[in-house]
Design an enzyme around this catalytic site. Structure first.
Site, mmCIF file in Angstrom:
data_model
loop_
_atom_site.group_PDB
_atom_site.id
_atom_site.type_symbol
_atom_site.label_atom_id
_atom_site.label_comp_id
_atom_site.label_asym_id
_atom_site.label_seq_id
_atom_site.Cartn_x
_atom_site.Cartn_y
_atom_site.Cartn_z
ATOM 1 N N GLY A 250 0.817 -1.208 0.000
ATOM 2 C CA GLY A 250 0.000 0.000 0.000
ATOM 3 C C GLY A 250 0.851 1.259 0.000
ATOM 4 O O GLY A 250 0.493 2.269 -0.623
ATOM 5 N N ASP A 251 1.987 1.206 0.694
ATOM 6 C CA ASP A 251 2.893 2.354 0.730
ATOM 7 C C ASP A 251 3.468 2.636 -0.656
ATOM 8 O O ASP A 251 3.706 3.795 -1.021
ATOM 9 C CB ASP A 251 4.027 2.111 1.731
ATOM 10 C CG ASP A 251 3.499 1.778 3.118
ATOM 11 O OD1 ASP A 251 2.473 2.357 3.508
ATOM 12 O OD2 ASP A 251 4.114 0.935 3.797
#
Length: 307
Positions: A250-251
């Protein structure tokens, strides 16, 4: 310039096993240490993609040298405020036989509103009106759930573009201040709205957020990802790869959007880059960031549909 803010960074220790045998002695196949925390993971991918980035936030004084050393190795500029205590260590257990990933996240150091005020002052002294600021991750002990809301309100006074990646009440409160973009995964979205798992359910659930002018990207793991704003809705199914670690996927998406916003790319292009970046990330062990060429390799494989 792009800035990432990590209020609760971590040293990520990834331990790879054949299979975890609970209640017994286990021997690892191998292990690796990375410096992490969501904002730092974002910074690593931004740097790998060839953009300058400054990592800011808090850091524990007791083991700060190790964190600085790792950031130096990554070529990432940083400007942290040191606080008493040590930066936490998070354990990531990977079971190769089961294809299962288990996270054990520690609490870490404690901060207070005085530290937060100092950090906001430091950020405001560095950023300019067209800069992008990424606020992401959990809150350390001592800070209230309205921390991100306060930070967004203060930083919007300068006119910076803000991405928020949080969960629960910290995300709910942060949304009230009107960031430009949020990127919850499906479980994080469910902590703030009643939401089913179909695309139509998700679209309906986030409509109240999108109506406030906040672009919303929802990552759904094996079901892909979806992007909403007032004018457009895009869906991308996942690219099948050998998954070695989901930490930082997600980062990596957030990093792509930070670059896209900074470079004034259309959201569809930013979305495409985000899918490629998250795909490349899950092929890497631990919170290790993928290289630029690894990300670009998947770019042409991304399929995006208008919904």
């Amino acid at each position: 310039m792009i800035y990432t803010v990590t209020l609760n960074p971590a040293i990520d220790k990834t331990i790879v096993l054949d299979s975890l045998n609970l209640g017994h002695v286990n021997r690892s196949l191998f292990s690796r240490d990375d410096i992490g925390g969501k904002g730092i993971n974002v910074a690593k991918v931004i740097k790998k993609l060839g953009h300058n980035v400054v990592a800011m936030g808090f850091i524990g004084r007791e083991n700060s040298n190790y964190v600085y050393k790792k950031l130096y190795e990554y070529g990432i500029c940083c400007d942290f405020i040191e606080v008493d205590g040590e930066t936490r260590t998070n354990i990531k257990i990977v079971e190769e036989r089961e294809g299962r990933f288990t996270d054990i996240n520690q609490l870490g150091f404690e901060t207070d509103n005085f530290d937060l005020e100092n950090l906001i002052k430091r950020i405001k002294s560095r950023v300019n009106s067209n800069d992008v600021v990424v606020l992401s991750g959990s809150l350390p002990k001592g800070l209230n759930v309205d921390t991100y809301k306060i930070m967004i309100e203060k930083l919007k006074e300068i006119g910076v573009k803000i991405i928020l990646d949080a969960e629960g009440e910290a995300l709910r409160k942060g949304i009230e201040a009107g960031p430009l973009l949020i990127k919850p995964n499906l479980n994080e979205l469910k902590t703030i709205v009643n939401c089913g798992e179909s695309l139509e359910d998700i679209k309906k659930a986030v409509s109240v957020i999108v109506d406030k002018g906040i672009t919303t990207v929802v990552s759904m793991g094996e079901k892909g990802a979806i992007l909403f704003n007032k004018d457009e809705c895009f869906y991308s199914k996942p690219i099948k790869v050998d998954v070695k670690s989901t930490v930082g996927a997600g980062d990596s998406m957030v990093a792509a959007f930070a670059i896209g916003i900074h470079d004034n790319l259309p959201f569809e292009e930013s979305f495409r880059l985000s899918i490629a970046a998250s795909t490349a990330k899950v092929t890497k062990e631990g919170s290790q960031a993928p290289d630029r060429n690894e990300i670009l390799k998947y770019l042409e494989l991304v399929e995006i549909q208008r919904r």
